[in-house]
Write a protein that holds these residues in place. Structure first.
Motif, short mmCIF file in Angstrom:
data_model
loop_
_atom_site.label_atom_id
_atom_site.label_comp_id
_atom_site.label_asym_id
_atom_site.label_seq_id
_atom_site.Cartn_x
_atom_site.Cartn_y
_atom_site.Cartn_z
N ILE A 143 0.84 -1.20 0.00
CA ILE A 143 0.00 0.00 0.00
C ILE A 143 0.88 1.25 0.00
N ARG A 212 -5.70 -14.61 1.69
CA ARG A 212 -6.22 -13.62 0.73
C ARG A 212 -5.34 -13.54 -0.51
N PHE A 224 -4.21 -6.66 -6.81
CA PHE A 224 -5.00 -6.99 -5.63
C PHE A 224 -4.47 -6.19 -4.45
N SER A 225 -5.32 -5.33 -3.88
CA SER A 225 -4.96 -4.52 -2.72
C SER A 225 -5.87 -4.88 -1.55
N PHE A 226 -5.29 -5.03 -0.37
CA PHE A 226 -6.09 -5.41 0.80
C PHE A 226 -5.40 -4.94 2.07
N PRO A 227 -6.14 -4.84 3.18
CA PRO A 227 -7.60 -4.92 3.29
C PRO A 227 -8.25 -3.69 2.67
N TRP A 228 -9.53 -3.77 2.40
CA TRP A 228 -10.19 -2.71 1.66
C TRP A 228 -10.16 -1.38 2.43
N GLN A 229 -10.17 -1.46 3.76
CA GLN A 229 -10.18 -0.21 4.54
C GLN A 229 -8.90 0.60 4.31
N THR A 230 -7.75 -0.11 4.33
CA THR A 230 -6.48 0.58 4.12
C THR A 230 -6.37 1.07 2.68
N ARG A 231 -6.84 0.24 1.74
CA ARG A 231 -6.80 0.67 0.33
C ARG A 231 -7.66 1.90 0.12
N ALA A 232 -8.83 1.95 0.77
CA ALA A 232 -9.71 3.11 0.63
C ALA A 232 -9.04 4.36 1.20
N GLY A 235 -6.54 5.50 -1.15
CA GLY A 235 -7.20 6.11 -2.30
C GLY A 235 -7.52 7.57 -2.05
#
Length: 253
Positions: A143, A212, A224-232, A235
Motif C-alpha cells: 500500500i 487472501r 489486488f490490494s487489501f484490506p479494503w479499509q487501508t486501500r480506501a 485512495g
C-alpha cells in the motif's frame, strides 16, 4: 477468472512473514514449492511443517540482492523441475530512510533487494515462460507504493517501481499465456512491521494475509490490494493535492 492449480512454484523471502505463509499455503494445496531466503535454518523448519501437513517445500538458500547468482539459481531450478509455473517475488527490506538524516547505505540496501533483486527474480525465467506459453509472475508490492510516505522514500519508491514494472510486463505479455499479478498488502504482523512505532490500522495476521493473497493469485487478478479499509484510505490520500498531503504527512510523522 477461473482458478488455476500450480504444480511448481518459487517463493522468495520465505523464511518468515508473508513469504513463509504463502509457501505453506501453496504446499498444502499440492504445489511443489521452492522456498528461497537467506536463513536456511528457518527454511528447514518450514519444510518440516509443510511435510507434516502433506506438502512439499524445498529450501533454497538465496540472497536476491546478488542478482547474477539469483538469476542463475532460478534458471537451474526451472530446468531441474521441468518448468516453474509460478514465481512469487516477495523478498524485501523496509528500512526507514528519513530525508533529514539521509543514509545512502540504508537506501542502497532497500534498492538492491526491492528493486534489482525483485526484478531479477521476476525476469529470471520469463523468456522460458513465454516460450512455454504458460506461467505466472507475482510481485508483492505494498500500500506504501501509492504515495511517498514519511521516512520511507526508498521503500515507497521501491514498491512503486515494482507496481509499474509489473504493469508494463502485464501489457507486454498479454496473449502469451503468462499471467502477471501485483499485490499491495496493508499492515501485516511480520518481522518487518514489528519495529514500527506508528499506528498500523487494520493489521492482519500472516495466515489471513496469505489466504487472501493465495486466492487472488489462483484467480489470476492483475492487481489486488487489501484490506479494503487501508486501500480506501490510501485512495483518499492519492486524491489529495500536494498542498494538503504534505502538511498532513508531516503531522502524522
Amino acid at each position: 477468472m477461473a482458478e488455476r492449480k500450480y504444480e511448481t512454484a518459487l517463493v522468495t523471502g520465505a523464511s518468515s512473514g508473508l513469504g513463509r505463509g504463502l509457501a505453506l499455503w501453496f504446499a498444502r494445496r499440492g504445489t511443489r514449492v521452492f522456498a528461497a531466503a537467506r536463513r536456511k535454518d528457518h527454511l528447514q523448519t518450514l519444510a518440516e511443517e509443510a511435510r507434516a501437513a502433506g506438502g512439499t517445500v524445498e529450501p533454497v538458500e538465496m540472497d536476491i540482492s546478488r542478482t547474477d547468482e539469483t538469476i542463475a539459481r532460478i534458471q537451474r531450478i526451472d530446468a531441474d523441475c521441468g518448468g516453474l509455473e509460478l514465481v512469487v517475488a516477495n523478498a524485501g527490506v523496509g528500512h526507514n530512510t528519513n530525508g533529514k538524516r539521509f543514509d545512502w547505505e540504508r537506501v542502497k540496501q532497500v534498492l538492491d533487494v526491492n528493486v534489482q533483486g525483485t526484478a531479477a527474480t521476476l525476469g529470471a525465467v520469463l523468456p522460458q515462460m513465454v516460450e512455454r506459453k504458460r506461467g505466472h509472475l507475482v510481485g508483492i508490492s505494498s500500500i506504501a507504493a501509492f504515495r511517498g510516505l514519511p521516512r520511507n522514500a526508498a521503500y515507497s519508491g521501491s514498491k512503486a517501481f515494482l507496481a509499474i514494472f509489473l504493469e508494463s510486463l502485464r501489457v507486454d505479455l498479454r496473449g502469451t499465456g503468462v499471467r502477471v499479478t501485483c499485490i499491495h498488502p496493508g499492515f501485516v504482523r511480520t518481522e518487518m512491521t514489528a519495529p514500527n512505532k506508528h499506528p498500523m490500522p487494520f493489521m492482519l495476521e500472516p495466515e489471513d494475509a496469505a489466504e487472501r493473497m493465495g486466492r487472488a493469485i489462483l484467480r489470476g487478478v492483475p492487481v489486488f490490494s487489501f484490506p479494503w479499509q487501508t486501500r480506501a484510505a490510501m485512495g483518499v490520500a492519492q486524491a489529495l493535492p500536494n498542498a494538503v498531503f504534505d502538511p498532513l504527512m508531516r503531522k502524522l510523522r
